[in-house]
Design a protein around this motif. Structure first.
Motif, PDB file in Angstrom:
ATOM      1  N   LEU A 285      -3.084  21.745  34.478  1.00 18.83           N
ATOM      2  CA  LEU A 285      -1.851  21.563  33.719  1.00 18.83           C
ATOM      3  C   LEU A 285      -0.780  22.446  34.338  1.00 18.83           C
ATOM      4  O   LEU A 285      -0.922  23.678  34.372  1.00 18.83           O
ATOM      5  N   TYR A 286       0.271  21.815  34.866  1.00 15.61           N
ATOM      6  CA  TYR A 286       1.409  22.548  35.411  1.00 15.61           C
ATOM      7  C   TYR A 286       2.495  22.627  34.347  1.00 15.61           C
ATOM      8  O   TYR A 286       2.651  21.705  33.529  1.00 15.61           O
ATOM      9  N   LEU A 287       3.266  23.710  34.377  1.00 17.53           N
ATOM     10  CA  LEU A 287       4.261  23.952  33.333  1.00 17.53           C
ATOM     11  C   LEU A 287       5.508  24.586  33.926  1.00 17.53           C
ATOM     12  O   LEU A 287       5.441  25.655  34.538  1.00 17.53           O
ATOM     13  N   THR A 288       6.642  23.916  33.761  1.00 21.74           N
ATOM     14  CA  THR A 288       7.925  24.491  34.177  1.00 21.74           C
ATOM     15  C   THR A 288       8.512  25.334  33.050  1.00 21.74           C
ATOM     16  O   THR A 288       8.055  25.283  31.903  1.00 21.74           O
ATOM     17  N   SER A 289       9.555  26.093  33.373  1.00 15.72           N
ATOM     18  CA  SER A 289      10.143  26.989  32.381  1.00 15.72           C
ATOM     19  C   SER A 289      11.601  27.262  32.706  1.00 15.72           C
ATOM     20  O   SER A 289      12.116  26.854  33.755  1.00 15.72           O
ATOM     21  N   ALA A 290      12.275  27.974  31.794  1.00 15.56           N
ATOM     22  CA  ALA A 290      13.720  28.213  31.911  1.00 15.56           C
ATOM     23  C   ALA A 290      14.045  29.694  31.850  1.00 15.56           C
ATOM     24  O   ALA A 290      13.364  30.469  31.173  1.00 15.56           O
ATOM     25  N   ARG A 291      15.127  30.064  32.539  1.00 13.53           N
ATOM     26  CA  ARG A 291      15.689  31.403  32.417  1.00 13.53           C
ATOM     27  C   ARG A 291      17.211  31.355  32.255  1.00 13.53           C
ATOM     28  O   ARG A 291      17.854  32.362  31.962  1.00 13.53           O
ATOM     29  N   HIS A 292      17.803  30.165  32.452  1.00 14.21           N
ATOM     30  CA  HIS A 292      19.245  29.996  32.363  1.00 14.21           C
ATOM     31  C   HIS A 292      19.738  30.332  30.953  1.00 14.21           C
ATOM     32  O   HIS A 292      19.166  29.874  29.960  1.00 14.21           O
ATOM     33  N   HIS A 293      20.771  31.152  30.855  1.00  8.76           N
ATOM     34  CA  HIS A 293      21.387  31.543  29.583  1.00  8.76           C
ATOM     35  C   HIS A 293      20.458  32.378  28.690  1.00  8.76           C
ATOM     36  O   HIS A 293      20.729  32.518  27.496  1.00  8.76           O
ATOM     37  N   ARG A 294      19.392  32.920  29.222  1.00 11.04           N
ATOM     38  CA  ARG A 294      18.541  33.796  28.434  1.00 11.04           C
ATOM     39  C   ARG A 294      19.046  35.231  28.557  1.00 11.04           C
ATOM     40  O   ARG A 294      19.660  35.605  29.550  1.00 11.04           O
ATOM     41  N   SER A 295      18.795  36.051  27.566  1.00 10.13           N
ATOM     42  CA  SER A 295      19.329  37.412  27.537  1.00 10.13           C
ATOM     43  C   SER A 295      18.645  38.293  28.580  1.00 10.13           C
ATOM     44  O   SER A 295      17.509  38.025  29.008  1.00 10.13           O
ATOM     45  N   ALA A 296      19.348  39.359  28.968  1.00  9.80           N
ATOM     46  CA  ALA A 296      18.775  40.308  29.928  1.00  9.80           C
ATOM     47  C   ALA A 296      17.516  40.951  29.365  1.00  9.80           C
ATOM     48  O   ALA A 296      16.542  41.183  30.098  1.00  9.80           O
ATOM     49  N   ALA A 297      17.513  41.221  28.064  1.00 11.84           N
ATOM     50  CA  ALA A 297      16.334  41.829  27.438  1.00 11.84           C
ATOM     51  C   ALA A 297      15.143  40.881  27.506  1.00 11.84           C
ATOM     52  O   ALA A 297      14.008  41.304  27.778  1.00 11.84           O
ATOM     53  N   GLU A 298      15.388  39.590  27.258  1.00 13.48           N
ATOM     54  CA  GLU A 298      14.290  38.628  27.320  1.00 13.48           C
ATOM     55  C   GLU A 298      13.756  38.504  28.732  1.00 13.48           C
ATOM     56  O   GLU A 298      12.530  38.460  28.946  1.00 13.48           O
ATOM     57  N   LEU A 299      14.634  38.440  29.719  1.00 15.01           N
ATOM     58  CA  LEU A 299      14.191  38.284  31.101  1.00 15.01           C
ATOM     59  C   LEU A 299      13.435  39.517  31.582  1.00 15.01           C
ATOM     60  O   LEU A 299      12.495  39.401  32.383  1.00 15.01           O
ATOM     61  N   ALA A 300      13.830  40.680  31.075  1.00 13.67           N
ATOM     62  CA  ALA A 300      13.100  41.899  31.430  1.00 13.67           C
ATOM     63  C   ALA A 300      11.700  41.876  30.816  1.00 13.67           C
ATOM     64  O   ALA A 300      10.718  42.322  31.433  1.00 13.67           O
ATOM     65  N   ALA A 301      11.603  41.339  29.617  1.00 20.15           N
ATOM     66  CA  ALA A 301      10.309  41.270  28.933  1.00 20.15           C
ATOM     67  C   ALA A 301       9.434  40.164  29.484  1.00 20.15           C
ATOM     68  O   ALA A 301       8.204  40.278  29.484  1.00 20.15           O
ATOM     69  N   PHE A 302      10.064  39.078  29.953  1.00 22.63           N
ATOM     70  CA  PHE A 302       9.326  37.920  30.473  1.00 22.63           C
ATOM     71  C   PHE A 302       9.820  37.601  31.883  1.00 22.63           C
ATOM     72  O   PHE A 302      10.558  36.626  32.089  1.00 22.63           O
ATOM     73  N   PRO A 303       9.421  38.402  32.875  1.00 21.28           N
ATOM     74  CA  PRO A 303       9.938  38.201  34.241  1.00 21.28           C
ATOM     75  C   PRO A 303       9.497  36.891  34.873  1.00 21.28           C
ATOM     76  O   PRO A 303      10.077  36.481  35.883  1.00 21.28           O
ATOM     77  N   LEU A 304       8.507  36.213  34.310  1.00 26.05           N
ATOM     78  CA  LEU A 304       8.071  34.929  34.864  1.00 26.05           C
ATOM     79  C   LEU A 304       8.964  33.773  34.436  1.00 26.05           C
ATOM     80  O   LEU A 304       8.757  32.636  34.874  1.00 26.05           O
ATOM     81  N   SER A 305       9.943  34.032  33.583  1.00 27.26           N
ATOM     82  CA  SER A 305      10.844  32.964  33.127  1.00 27.26           C
ATOM     83  C   SER A 305      11.472  32.253  34.315  1.00 27.26           C
ATOM     84  O   SER A 305      12.008  32.887  35.222  1.00 27.26           O
ATOM     85  N   GLY A 306      11.397  30.916  34.325  1.00 28.83           N
ATOM     86  CA  GLY A 306      11.915  30.117  35.427  1.00 28.83           C
ATOM     87  C   GLY A 306      10.872  29.745  36.452  1.00 28.83           C
ATOM     88  O   GLY A 306      11.134  28.925  37.346  1.00 28.83           O
ATOM     89  N   SER A 307       9.677  30.309  36.334  1.00 24.77           N
ATOM     90  CA  SER A 307       8.618  30.001  37.291  1.00 24.77           C
ATOM     91  C   SER A 307       7.822  28.778  36.847  1.00 24.77           C
ATOM     92  O   SER A 307       7.998  28.264  35.746  1.00 24.77           O
ATOM     93  N   VAL A 308       6.946  28.304  37.724  1.00 25.33           N
ATOM     94  CA  VAL A 308       5.998  27.245  37.397  1.00 25.33           C
ATOM     95  C   VAL A 308       4.627  27.880  37.243  1.00 25.33           C
ATOM     96  O   VAL A 308       4.168  28.613  38.122  1.00 25.33           O
ATOM     97  N   LEU A 309       3.981  27.586  36.123  1.00 25.94           N
ATOM     98  CA  LEU A 309       2.655  28.121  35.848  1.00 25.94           C
ATOM     99  C   LEU A 309       1.626  26.996  35.892  1.00 25.94           C
ATOM    100  O   LEU A 309       1.981  25.813  35.806  1.00 25.94           O
ATOM    101  N   SER A 310       0.363  27.355  35.982  1.00 25.84           N
ATOM    102  CA  SER A 310      -0.699  26.354  35.925  1.00 25.84           C
ATOM    103  C   SER A 310      -1.890  26.912  35.162  1.00 25.84           C
ATOM    104  O   SER A 310      -2.096  28.123  35.084  1.00 25.84           O
TER     105      SER A 310
END
Length: 325
Positions: A285-310
């Motif tokens: 199962l592949y999964l895309t994600s978003a980081r556009h317009h997300r807060s700096a605090a969220e991106l710091a907490a979730f650095p994988l935002s915008g990546s593809v996971l499996s």
């Protein structure tokens, strides 16, 4: 039984180091053994050789909402102002059709092909203020004779008011079509008569609680502020189970064909966007994600935002449908 989602993030692997602004529309190309996806905000199509660890990017003139592989080669894609055909990777774009919406504040969003090779495209109102999204079907199977594809609006705002088209998928027997409106936290189902291409008997397939007033992303809150997210992109497995990414919900949900929740899988980022099945056995199962317009605090907490996971799963998914022209 629903597994404890606290354990699920450990099952996910990072597919590539490439980070997208708004990853969407993934599919596994069985002939090329490659994973494709789009970066809507980044105006790119991407493809990865999972085995070699390489990623190719293709810059586009506007936002690609969705795409599908074509049986005769290349891709079909829905950009902001219309549906285009490319015969080869990175090749010239041929306009196939304009859809009935205003591209100044609307664009193509989630979409894919049905089993007969027709390309379905949902739209989004970017102002988020109007329920004017639609679902269109582009049939190019007789293109050699007609010169233009047949374009039909399958779900209009009059039929079903929606703001953000998402969650498009079909059951394994192609007799049920699923479609979601993300802001309304609802996934609908229709009976789909494939040969005549008609939809009937609309019903709610799954609905989710609205976002609590004043909710903010907080990585330290294991309960996510009691918000479970809203439905984004989806895929279906060979048993007919519907897998949907829950935007802002940190999870992917798996629903049985009767709409009952079978499982939920926690994700190590706030905003998963769309799953697809791939690999030689279609059990990845592949999964895309978003980081556009997300807060700096969220991106710091979730650095994988915008990546593809499996993640490996027990049941194979349905293969991608190819565009026919």
């Amino acid at each position: 039984m629903i597994p404890n989602p606290a354990f699920a993030p450990e099952a996910w692997q990072i597919v590539t180091p490439h980070i997208a602004a708004l990853g969407e529309s993934p599919f596994w190309h069985p002939h090329e053994q490659m994973l494709y996806w789009v970066d809507i905000s980044g105006r790119q199509i991407l493809r990865a050789n999972i085995y070699m660890g390489t990623v190719e990017t293709w810059d586009l003139p506007s936002e690609p909402g969705c795409m599908a592989p074509a049986a005769s080669g290349g891709l079909v894609m829905a950009l902001r102002d219309g549906v285009y055909r490319a015969q080869t990777w990175g090749g010239p774009l041929q306009l196939l059709a304009r859809l009935d919406y205003d591209p100044s504040h609307m664009r193509a969003n989630d979409g894919k092909c049905d089993a007969l090779g027709r390309f379905w495209v949902g739209t989004i109102d970017e102002t988020r203020s109007l329920k004017n999204a639609g679902l269109y079907c582009i049939d190019a199977r007789n293109l050699a004779n007609t010169g233009t594809p047949l374009v039909r609006c399958m779900v209009s705002p009059t039929d079903q008011p929606a703001t953000t088209a998402n969650g498009l998928a079909w059951s394994p027997d192609n007799r049920t079509l699923y479609w979601a409106d993300t802001p309304s936290h609802t996934v609908w189902a229709w009976d789909h008569e494939q040969a005549e291409n008609t939809l009937s008997k609309r019903r709610v397939f799954a609905s989710f609680k609205a976002k609590p007033e004043g909710w903010v992303s907080n990585a330290l809150d294991a309960n996510n502020g009691h918000y479970r997210g809203r439905p984004d992109g989806a895929a279906v497995d060979v048993q007919g189970n519907y897998w949907v990414a829950m935007f802002e919900g940190r999870r992917v949900c798996q629903f049985a064909p009767d709409g009952s929740l079978l499982a939920e899988f926690a994700v190590p980022l706030q905003c998963p966007t769309m799953p697809c099945f791939g690999g030689e056995d279609l059990k990845t199962l592949y999964l895309t994600s978003a980081r556009h317009h997300r807060s700096a605090a969220e991106l710091a907490a979730f650095p994988l935002s915008g990546s593809v996971l499996s993640m490996r799963v027990d049941v194979a998914g349905l293969p991608v449908n190819f565009f026919q022209d």
